[in-house]
Enzyme design. Sequence first.
Site, PDB file in Angstrom:
ATOM      1  N   LYS A  46      37.105  43.501  33.960  1.00  0.00           N
ATOM      2  CA  LYS A  46      37.300  42.361  33.087  1.00  0.00           C
ATOM      3  C   LYS A  46      37.144  41.045  33.837  1.00  0.00           C
ATOM      4  O   LYS A  46      37.014  39.982  33.219  1.00  0.00           O
ATOM      5  CB  LYS A  46      38.720  42.383  32.497  1.00  0.00           C
ATOM      6  CG  LYS A  46      39.018  43.563  31.642  1.00  0.00           C
ATOM      7  CD  LYS A  46      40.518  43.543  31.258  1.00  0.00           C
ATOM      8  CE  LYS A  46      40.980  44.929  30.888  1.00  0.00           C
ATOM      9  NZ  LYS A  46      42.429  45.023  30.844  1.00  0.00           N
ATOM     10  N   GLY A  47      37.180  41.101  35.163  1.00  0.00           N
ATOM     11  CA  GLY A  47      37.302  39.882  35.969  1.00  0.00           C
ATOM     12  C   GLY A  47      36.224  38.839  35.750  1.00  0.00           C
ATOM     13  O   GLY A  47      36.462  37.650  35.942  1.00  0.00           O
ATOM     14  N   ASP A 103      33.317  38.840  39.597  1.00  0.00           N
ATOM     15  CA  ASP A 103      34.291  37.793  39.899  1.00  0.00           C
ATOM     16  C   ASP A 103      34.449  37.565  41.400  1.00  0.00           C
ATOM     17  O   ASP A 103      34.428  36.439  41.872  1.00  0.00           O
ATOM     18  CB  ASP A 103      35.653  38.083  39.246  1.00  0.00           C
ATOM     19  CG  ASP A 103      36.226  39.451  39.598  1.00  0.00           C
ATOM     20  OD1 ASP A 103      35.558  40.244  40.308  1.00  0.00           O
ATOM     21  OD2 ASP A 103      37.350  39.757  39.156  1.00  0.00           O
ATOM     22  N   ASP A 106      34.851  41.704  47.524  1.00  0.00           N
ATOM     23  CA  ASP A 106      35.966  41.855  48.464  1.00  0.00           C
ATOM     24  C   ASP A 106      35.606  42.944  49.476  1.00  0.00           C
ATOM     25  O   ASP A 106      34.852  42.697  50.399  1.00  0.00           O
ATOM     26  CB  ASP A 106      37.219  42.178  47.639  1.00  0.00           C
ATOM     27  CG  ASP A 106      38.493  42.231  48.455  1.00  0.00           C
ATOM     28  OD1 ASP A 106      38.606  41.509  49.452  1.00  0.00           O
ATOM     29  OD2 ASP A 106      39.399  43.003  48.077  1.00  0.00           O
ATOM     30  N   ASP A 162      42.733  38.565  38.031  1.00  0.00           N
ATOM     31  CA  ASP A 162      44.105  38.904  37.668  1.00  0.00           C
ATOM     32  C   ASP A 162      44.913  39.431  38.848  1.00  0.00           C
ATOM     33  O   ASP A 162      44.385  39.808  39.882  1.00  0.00           O
ATOM     34  CB  ASP A 162      44.103  40.019  36.615  1.00  0.00           C
ATOM     35  CG  ASP A 162      43.712  41.363  37.215  1.00  0.00           C
ATOM     36  OD1 ASP A 162      42.659  41.435  37.874  1.00  0.00           O
ATOM     37  OD2 ASP A 162      44.475  42.340  37.064  1.00  0.00           O
ATOM     38  N   ARG A 168      44.670  35.877  34.219  1.00  0.00           N
ATOM     39  CA  ARG A 168      43.231  35.732  33.979  1.00  0.00           C
ATOM     40  C   ARG A 168      42.928  34.425  33.243  1.00  0.00           C
ATOM     41  O   ARG A 168      41.857  33.858  33.393  1.00  0.00           O
ATOM     42  CB  ARG A 168      42.715  36.898  33.125  1.00  0.00           C
ATOM     43  CG  ARG A 168      42.743  38.252  33.816  1.00  0.00           C
ATOM     44  CD  ARG A 168      41.904  39.243  33.036  1.00  0.00           C
ATOM     45  NE  ARG A 168      42.170  40.628  33.389  1.00  0.00           N
ATOM     46  CZ  ARG A 168      41.619  41.266  34.423  1.00  0.00           C
ATOM     47  NH1 ARG A 168      40.801  40.631  35.229  1.00  0.00           N
ATOM     48  NH2 ARG A 168      41.906  42.532  34.658  1.00  0.00           N
TER      49      ARG A 168
HETATM   50  P1  IMP Z   1      35.920  45.421  45.975  1.00  0.00           P
HETATM   51  O1  IMP Z   1      35.379  46.683  45.383  1.00  0.00           O
HETATM   52  O2  IMP Z   1      36.996  45.679  46.997  1.00  0.00           O
HETATM   53  O3  IMP Z   1      34.858  44.469  46.496  1.00  0.00           O
HETATM   54  O4  IMP Z   1      36.758  44.706  44.873  1.00  0.00           O
HETATM   55  C1  IMP Z   1      36.228  44.068  43.832  1.00  0.00           C
HETATM   56  C2  IMP Z   1      37.287  43.885  42.787  1.00  0.00           C
HETATM   57  O5  IMP Z   1      38.588  43.765  43.351  1.00  0.00           O
HETATM   58  C3  IMP Z   1      37.062  42.594  42.066  1.00  0.00           C
HETATM   59  O6  IMP Z   1      36.210  42.785  40.981  1.00  0.00           O
HETATM   60  C4  IMP Z   1      38.461  42.205  41.645  1.00  0.00           C
HETATM   61  O7  IMP Z   1      38.743  42.771  40.395  1.00  0.00           O
HETATM   62  C5  IMP Z   1      39.355  42.804  42.678  1.00  0.00           C
HETATM   63  N1  IMP Z   1      39.838  41.792  43.663  1.00  0.00           N
HETATM   64  C6  IMP Z   1      39.548  41.725  44.967  1.00  0.00           C
HETATM   65  N2  IMP Z   1      40.141  40.681  45.567  1.00  0.00           N
HETATM   66  C7  IMP Z   1      40.829  40.047  44.598  1.00  0.00           C
HETATM   67  C8  IMP Z   1      41.654  38.857  44.582  1.00  0.00           C
HETATM   68  O8  IMP Z   1      41.879  38.134  45.573  1.00  0.00           O
HETATM   69  N3  IMP Z   1      42.184  38.529  43.363  1.00  0.00           N
HETATM   70  C9  IMP Z   1      41.971  39.263  42.234  1.00  0.00           C
HETATM   71  N4  IMP Z   1      41.206  40.367  42.207  1.00  0.00           N
HETATM   72  C10 IMP Z   1      40.647  40.756  43.381  1.00  0.00           C
HETATM   73 MG    MG Z   2      36.838  42.872  38.853  1.00  0.00          MG
END
Ligand code: IMP
Ligand code: MG
Length: 184
Positions: A46-47, A103, A106, A162, A168
């Site tokens: 949803k981000g 969004d 990470d 979120d 959000r």
């Molecule tokens: P990844 O797969 O670890 O790159 O994570 C991606 C998802 O983690 C993003 O789409 C977010 O939903 C969530 N996420 C990572 N860091 C944050 C943050 O600082 N705040 C909120 N959501 C986060």
């Molecule tokens: Mg997300």
Amino acid sequence: MKSELEKDILKALFTEEELRDRVHELGEAIYDRFRGKKPLFLGILKGSFIFMADLVRACQLDCDIEFMSVSSYGAGTESSGRINITHDIEQDVTGRDIVIVEDILDSGRTLAFLVNYLKAKGAASVIIVTLLDKPARRVKSVEADYAGFMVPDEFVVGYGLDYGQKYRNLPYIGVLKPEVYEGV
Ligand code: IMP
Ligand code: MG
């Protein structure tokens, strides 16, 4: 504006105005890249919902707009590492130019998975547009083609992002007070 959310915010990182200006720049860059083509914007729910809404209006291309929903995070601040598709893309992506709209990048697990998934389904090209990039936490080697802002290794919320499904609808991006998630 009256707010029940602000009390949990340590500091604002990007204001509404900064977000608007940067999203307009991204919209122009993507417009120039895809002018005359028909890309498929794929928002990751949803981000990305607010970023997607603003980005596609800042980029007046002939395009398709689709969403996918994946889950990897629980209610915490750490990625679980396992990605589940909870809502798949509805259109055939064969031969399409896909613009993934996310969004935040990470660990990179979500986007590494999605790029592979879309290429395996026959997409002609896949690019990544992320509003935020948190390179400090990367575990998969994945780079954004366009990133709105670099963010430090802090948990941020607002403008779609979120914590436990909350914040959000905060109109700017802020750092969450650690006491909100510490001890959870
Ligand atoms: P990844 O797969 O670890 O790159 O994570 C991606 C998802 O983690 C993003 O789409 C977010 O939903 C969530 N996420 C990572 N860091 C944050 C943050 O600082 N705040 C909120 N959501 C986060
Ligand atoms: Mg997300």
